[in-house]
Scaffold this active site. Sequence first.
Site, PDB file in Angstrom:
ATOM      1  CB  SER A 106      -3.198  -1.677 -10.054  1.00 43.97           C
ATOM      2  OG  SER A 106      -4.098  -1.053  -9.158  1.00 43.97           O
ATOM      3  CE  LYS A 155      -1.436  -6.474  -8.197  1.00 41.03           C
ATOM      4  NZ  LYS A 155      -2.869  -6.403  -7.983  1.00 41.03           N
TER       5      LYS A 155
END
Length: 466
Positions: A278, A284
Amino acid sequence: MTSKIWGGRFSSGPASIMEEINVSVGFDQRLAKQDLLGSRAHCSMLVARGIVSAEDGDAIQEGLTRIEKEISSGAFHFKRALEDVHMNIESRLADLIGAPAGRLHTARSRNDQVATDFRMWVRAACDTVDDEIRKLQSVLIDTAEQHAATIMPGFTHLQPAQPVTFGHHLLAYVEMFGRDRSRFVDARKRLNECPLGAGAIAGTSFPIDRALTAEKLNFDRPMANSMDAVSDRDFALDFLAAAGILAVHMSRLAEEMVNWSSPQFGFIRFTDAFSTGSSMMPQKRNPDAAELVRGKSGRIFGGLVALLTVMKGLPLTYSKDMQEDKETVFAVFDSIELCLAATTGMVVDMKPNAARMRAAADTDGLITATDLADWVTQKLNIPFREAHHITGKIVKLAEGKGVALGALSLAEMQMAEPRITEDVFKVLTPEASAASRTSFGGTAPDNVRQQAEAARKRFLTRGPTP
Ligand code: ARG
């Protein structure tokens, strides 16, 4: 002349917008190879029937060979003013060989020509897709075999239902993809009749030999009705429908991969090769490829709806609306290829986490409730409906105490049914549960190993899909 209505995009009026809406060479040049094959076959049939002289026939074949080379080397210049791939090739033939080029279109129309080219293109597409699905099945079977005994929760309503094995779960998709292949094989069989020789609509007065043309192009036979030959596109719809169902299956697997790879499940992990980060949240690992396989199903279904809609109101026979068939099919084919390659890549890449799956199969210790009911039915000869009721009481007791079924005492079990014995505890582990599912098609590890082997024989050996 600039049109007031159409604004500044066009430098002249109706003529240029006419070309803009009419031109198809930007996309139908993907039919060039098929168009050359069709022309070659048509030309040699015309020579064989004495409709065109051997000399002119030779000149045409030579010219087509030169065009083929120009196209494959990238030297061929497709011109928009010549509308489509068929006119581009014919016009270039005239440049190269002069007068004899004009004889090629004898007893032929662009209507039967495009129908033939497109059938050959879709036929090859069916073969390619079949082959690519086979590769996906192959990696699924390998992974399934490695995980024939890896216990995970099986879900209904996305609620833990009964223990299954990861291998069994993957082999379910192998079956779906097998049926997908059979749909493409079937579509191919049905489309394999040759339209060439139907002319524009009514056939021709020339003494052509349609069986010969069909044979030269590897079709099973000529199409029986000239009007049907130039006007139906059901073969493209068959392809799009098969693609749509395949996309459903790929999308469901992709959805599972999205779930499985989330930290909440943690059943699989993609390596960096199939994860994206991300831009804001450093922790992420996003499964974008799986999401895009799931997402691209939308445009694949859209292709089927688009062509169904184009075709549904057309009177026999050809109408220019049908030119809309090609971009749709090409785009769906491209998406299918991409999704199959990505799915195959993800199956190879994913790292299953057996410990996480095992733990999830036993979070509350209630997943073997069906095994308890089955034990009561089989060992105490109590009808299943009643056994279900008895088990329900035991589950309620365990839930109330916040413990697993297997953590209850025998005395507690006997409060629900006095004839229950110590023996019952043997069936209450997820391993025992899975191992007991030995019925044909069931999840027992030995079954899964056998099913993986059987799937290899059914799907991975060459030849027609069973
Ligand atoms: N480009 C056309 C198509 O794709 C070829 C057939 C045109 N036939 C005609 N009579 N205009 O459908």
